[in-house]
Enzyme design. Structure first.
Site, PDB file in Angstrom:
ATOM      1  N   GLN A 249      -6.775   1.461  -6.377  1.00 48.81           N
ATOM      2  CA  GLN A 249      -7.896   0.610  -5.960  1.00 48.81           C
ATOM      3  C   GLN A 249      -9.205   1.404  -6.005  1.00 48.81           C
ATOM      4  O   GLN A 249     -10.240   0.902  -6.426  1.00 48.81           O
ATOM      5  CB  GLN A 249      -7.630   0.071  -4.560  1.00 48.81           C
ATOM      6  CG  GLN A 249      -8.440  -1.157  -4.223  1.00 48.81           C
ATOM      7  CD  GLN A 249      -7.919  -1.849  -2.995  1.00 48.81           C
ATOM      8  OE1 GLN A 249      -8.031  -1.314  -1.893  1.00 48.81           O
ATOM      9  NE2 GLN A 249      -7.342  -3.034  -3.167  1.00 48.81           N
ATOM     10  N   PHE A 250      -9.133   2.658  -5.588  1.00 47.67           N
ATOM     11  CA  PHE A 250     -10.196   3.646  -5.773  1.00 47.67           C
ATOM     12  C   PHE A 250      -9.514   4.953  -6.159  1.00 47.67           C
ATOM     13  O   PHE A 250      -8.426   5.258  -5.664  1.00 47.67           O
ATOM     14  CB  PHE A 250     -11.024   3.846  -4.498  1.00 47.67           C
ATOM     15  CG  PHE A 250     -11.866   2.660  -4.120  1.00 47.67           C
ATOM     16  CD1 PHE A 250     -13.196   2.577  -4.524  1.00 47.67           C
ATOM     17  CD2 PHE A 250     -11.328   1.627  -3.376  1.00 47.67           C
ATOM     18  CE1 PHE A 250     -13.970   1.474  -4.185  1.00 47.67           C
ATOM     19  CE2 PHE A 250     -12.092   0.526  -3.034  1.00 47.67           C
ATOM     20  CZ  PHE A 250     -13.419   0.446  -3.442  1.00 47.67           C
TER      21      PHE A 250
ATOM     22  N   LEU B 189       0.852  -1.189   0.000  1.00 48.08           N
ATOM     23  CA  LEU B 189       0.000   0.000   0.000  1.00 48.08           C
ATOM     24  C   LEU B 189       0.889   1.241   0.000  1.00 48.08           C
ATOM     25  O   LEU B 189       1.238   1.768   1.064  1.00 48.08           O
ATOM     26  CB  LEU B 189      -0.931   0.012   1.221  1.00 48.08           C
ATOM     27  CG  LEU B 189      -2.255  -0.751   1.067  1.00 48.08           C
ATOM     28  CD1 LEU B 189      -2.002  -2.247   0.994  1.00 48.08           C
ATOM     29  CD2 LEU B 189      -3.185  -0.440   2.236  1.00 48.08           C
TER      30      LEU B 189
ATOM     31  N   ASP C 142     -10.005   7.784  -5.207  1.00 49.65           N
ATOM     32  CA  ASP C 142      -9.793   8.606  -4.018  1.00 49.65           C
ATOM     33  C   ASP C 142      -8.387   8.447  -3.446  1.00 49.65           C
ATOM     34  O   ASP C 142      -7.810   9.383  -2.893  1.00 49.65           O
ATOM     35  CB  ASP C 142     -10.803   8.226  -2.923  1.00 49.65           C
ATOM     36  CG  ASP C 142     -12.225   8.109  -3.445  1.00 49.65           C
ATOM     37  OD1 ASP C 142     -12.449   7.236  -4.320  1.00 49.65           O
ATOM     38  OD2 ASP C 142     -13.099   8.862  -2.991  1.00 49.65           O
TER      39      ASP C 142
ATOM     40  N   HIS D 236     -14.522   6.835  -1.015  1.00 47.42           N
ATOM     41  CA  HIS D 236     -14.553   5.837  -2.083  1.00 47.42           C
ATOM     42  C   HIS D 236     -15.481   6.262  -3.222  1.00 47.42           C
ATOM     43  O   HIS D 236     -15.828   5.436  -4.067  1.00 47.42           O
ATOM     44  CB  HIS D 236     -15.027   4.482  -1.545  1.00 47.42           C
ATOM     45  CG  HIS D 236     -14.104   3.849  -0.568  1.00 47.42           C
ATOM     46  ND1 HIS D 236     -14.020   4.263   0.745  1.00 47.42           N
ATOM     47  CD2 HIS D 236     -13.204   2.832  -0.694  1.00 47.42           C
ATOM     48  CE1 HIS D 236     -13.124   3.525   1.377  1.00 47.42           C
ATOM     49  NE2 HIS D 236     -12.612   2.649   0.525  1.00 47.42           N
TER      50      HIS D 236
ATOM     51  N   GLU E  91       1.115   4.216  -2.815  1.00 39.31           N
ATOM     52  CA  GLU E  91       0.818   4.771  -4.143  1.00 39.31           C
ATOM     53  C   GLU E  91       1.964   5.591  -4.712  1.00 39.31           C
ATOM     54  O   GLU E  91       2.250   5.551  -5.906  1.00 39.31           O
ATOM     55  CB  GLU E  91      -0.456   5.619  -4.068  1.00 39.31           C
ATOM     56  CG  GLU E  91      -1.750   4.810  -3.962  1.00 39.31           C
ATOM     57  CD  GLU E  91      -2.041   4.277  -2.581  1.00 39.31           C
ATOM     58  OE1 GLU E  91      -3.020   3.518  -2.437  1.00 39.31           O
ATOM     59  OE2 GLU E  91      -1.293   4.622  -1.632  1.00 39.31           O
TER      60      GLU E  91
END
Length: 689
Positions: A450-451, A426, A453, A495, A428
């Protein structure tokens, strides 16, 4: 502190220098493996050159010939020793205190000086300063002021080297202050998890500008961090950064090791900068006596004295080397000054935002089509693009065996293997940076958020690295960032938000937002052909809710071409994404309104030609989007229409957008938030005007 004058006399230098440092040079040389006389002389010339350049640049700074200078005075042994220890085709990612990296890689001094002066023939054409540039010809990747993102890029270069079985090392620099940034942790962690052949070189000079280390971190030393990443103790190496033989020997051995057995190595170089963070800041914050104690460890003078004592060079050699280097500096500086200043060319400035790209259509080989959901079209595009581009790497959280949060890449590991379909930690920022590193090595990268956001955690890499890279030093960023986006699924404020306007505002990015499966497949295929960074939005609410006949064969749709879905003379509706489906429903419910419905499909580039032609025909416009009203793309579209079609308008341009609040979780609150509930009112307003 004044620059210490050159001390040629051996006896005087011996008094000035630290005899313990000389002894350490002897010990290190005796313990090193096969550093011969020629290498020692090359190292001496190498370390002398940046020192003499800096002396010259400081005089130019005082004369106002250059605007800023970040000193490497006292730290040259690290840059020069590390660079000369690596092969010339191995990448180095330097920082602003690594002049010796650039000189040891033999960059043309004229062009380097033009870079400092902001001249057209500098590496950035006057668009960026000092060492904020890279050059693939010399295997260097330039920094940005945010420091930490360099580390993630190094991961990507290391990954490319590993995937290509190239047996190459990569070295990336960080200061002790910059090591407090999240990118440091993310990048070390990724390198350890993926066994990447990267040397993380931390220049520990004990100060972050004016802030001492005790106020920056509490660990005793950076090599202690290795255990937290599962890096073995023997791969966490502390080196006397003022001892060029120690630096050269340690980096050479580390590089040789990770070429054969890929893995990260942490190297902590203990040193001190004898001048300020940059010249304007000065050194008044240093405690009394600190500079004087470190002056005795001067890496240039101590190495010089060592070579004199060993009889490897004599005083005439020193004089000749100095005169030779100074003559080169003065000659090339004179040539650089003779070059004219930049003449602004607006067309060139805008053209250089993007790498050249053939944006034409690739047609499918057959007319065969089958019904596909939006998500199926995305998945098929990824699969066909992976087959078409052998160096395309997919990266994201849970995208391998699990198939991703939305199962877009389900089954991909079986077909393409885990080298090309990679689960990520995790992190980004490090992963987007890794995508850029892959691109620099000639690979392609897809990074799945993944989203959408969660992209905020990688925002810096996108905005300041991917978007600006080609404009700054003509290097492209061949990275596609996939963004599952949007509301309508009652997922709450973290999300569900629409954040395309953040990227629409940023020059240098492509922003793509399809509304139908056919467009999704064709545009995503085009995104992987484009060598520029693409932010690709996929509305989650469309993934499984709509189907369409989609070409089975590979095909592309060009960027910057809107789709006129319906035609009429009463009104123009300009929208994209889920807004297209809202507009279709609204028009079905208002049979008396005959409207042009424009699906933009791509936001950058924007098809203004189609918009203007429609507005000039209808005279009335609604700009519809799911994002909040204030600061949304609708404001820019409204301004463009008003500026370019004002005389054709029969009513003010109306924006229809969501509330200026975060997106709520409760389904009733979300419905109240979204723009589609306001569309009927907007239609009535503009038609009655």
């Amino acid at each position: 502190m004044l620059i210490q004058p050159y001390r040629m006399a051996t006896t005087f230098a011996a008094k000035f220098c630290d005899m313990q440092a000389i002894t350490e040079l002897h010990i290190q040389f005796n313990n090193s493996s096969a550093i011969d006389k020629a290498e020692l002389i090359a190292l001496y010339k190498g370390i002398l050159k940046p020192r003499l350049i800096e002396e010259k640049m400081l005089s130019q700074l005082r004369l106002g010939k250059i605007s800023k200078w970040f000193s490497s005075f006292g730290q040259e042994a690290i840059s020069v020793g590390a660079t000369m220890a690596l092969k010339k085709d191995e990448y180095i990612l330097p920082m602003h205190r690594n002049l010796g990296v650039f000189t040891a890689r033999e960059l043309p001094l004229k062009q380097l000086f033009e870079q400092f002066q902001g001249k057209k023939n500098g590496f950035t054409k006057g668009r960026d300063r000092s060492f904020h540039f890279g050059t693939k010809a010399h295997h260097l990747v330039g920094m940005i002021s945010h420091l930490g993102p360099q580390l993630g890029i190094a991961d990507g270069i290391g990954l490319a080297n590993k995937l290509g079985n190239e047996e190459k090392a990569t070295l990336v620099f960080s200061g002790d202050g910059g090591a407090s940034e999240g990118d440091f942790h993310e990048s070390l962690n990724v390198a350890a998890v993926w066994d990447l052949p990267v040397i993380f070189a931390i220049e520990n000079n004990s100060w972050g500008l004016s802030t001492p280390s005790v106020e920056q971190f509490r660990c005793k030393q950076f090599i202690d961090k290795a255990i937290g990443y599962g890096i073995p103790q023997e791969d966490a190496i502390q080196v006397d950064g003022n001892n060029i033989i120690a630096v050269y020997d340690a980096v050479r051995k580390a590089a040789e090791s990770i070429r054969k057995k890929p893995r990260p190595i942490i190297m902590e170089f203990m040193t001190f900068r004898l001048r300020g963070h940059e010249e304007a800041s000065g050194t008044k914050y240093y405690p009394d006596g600190l500079i004087e104690s470190w002056e005795k460890k001067d890496p240039v003078l101590n190495f010089e004295l060592y070579l004199l004592q060993e009889g490897i060079i004599n005083e005439n050699d020193i004089l000749n080397y100095r005169e030779e280097i100074k003559e080169e500096i003065n000659t090339e500086l004179k040539k650089a000054y003779a070059e004219p200043d930049v003449t602004p060319d607006t067309a060139e400035e805008t053209d250089d935002l993007y790498a050249p790209f053939d944006n034409s259509t690739i047609s499918p080989k057959t007319d065969k089509k089958t019904d596909k959901r939006f998500i199926d079209a995305i998945s098929e595009s990824l699969k066909q693009s992976m087959e078409r581009h052998e160096k395309l790497i997919l990266m994201g959280q849970d995208i391998a065996e699990y198939g991703g949060a939305f199962k877009v890449t389900e089954g991909f590991v079986k077909q393409f293997g885990k080298d090309r379909v990679r689960n990520t930690p995790l992190c980004e920022s490090a992963i987007i940076g890794s995508g850029l590193g892959l691109s620099i090595k000639g690979w392609k990268a897809m990074v799945e958020m993944q989203f959408a956001d969660f992209v905020t955690c990688g925002f810096n890499q996108i905005i300041n690295n991917l978007a600006k890279l080609h404009y700054r030093w003509s290097e492209n960023a061949d990275v596609v960032v996939r963004m599952p986006t949007g509301a309508g699924v009652a997922a709450g404020p973290f999300h569900s938000q629409s954040n395309e306007a953040w990227f629409f505002h940023t020059p240098g990015l492509r922003v793509v937002y399809p509304a139908f499966p056919q467009d999704a497949k064709g545009l995503l295929n085009q995104a992987f052909n484009d060598p520029n960074p693409v932010i690709f939005f996929e509305h989650k609410n469309l993934y499984r809710s709509i189907t369409q006949e989609v070409n089975d064969d590979y095909f592309t749709i060009p960027f910057g071409k809107a789709n006129l879905l319906r035609e009429g003379n009463d009104l123009t509706i300009v929208t994209y994404g889920l807004g297209v489906h809202w507009a279709l429903e609204a028009l079905d419910n208002n049979k008396d309104i005959n409207a042009d419905l424009i699906d933009l499909r791509t936001l950058a580039p924007l098809d203004t030609e189609t918009i203007y032609a429609s507005v000039k025909k209808t005279g009335r416009v609604i700009v519809l989007h799911e994002d909040c009203l204030t600061g949304g793309i609708g404001g820019e579209l409204s301004a463009l229409i008003t500026e370019n079609c004002f005389e054709y308008l029969d009513a003010p341009v109306v924006r229809c957008a969501s509330l200026d609040t975060p997106i709520p979780f409760n389904a009733k609150l979300e419905k109240n938030f979204l723009a589609n509930g306001k569309l009927q009112t907007a239609l009535e307003k503009v038609m009655k005007y």
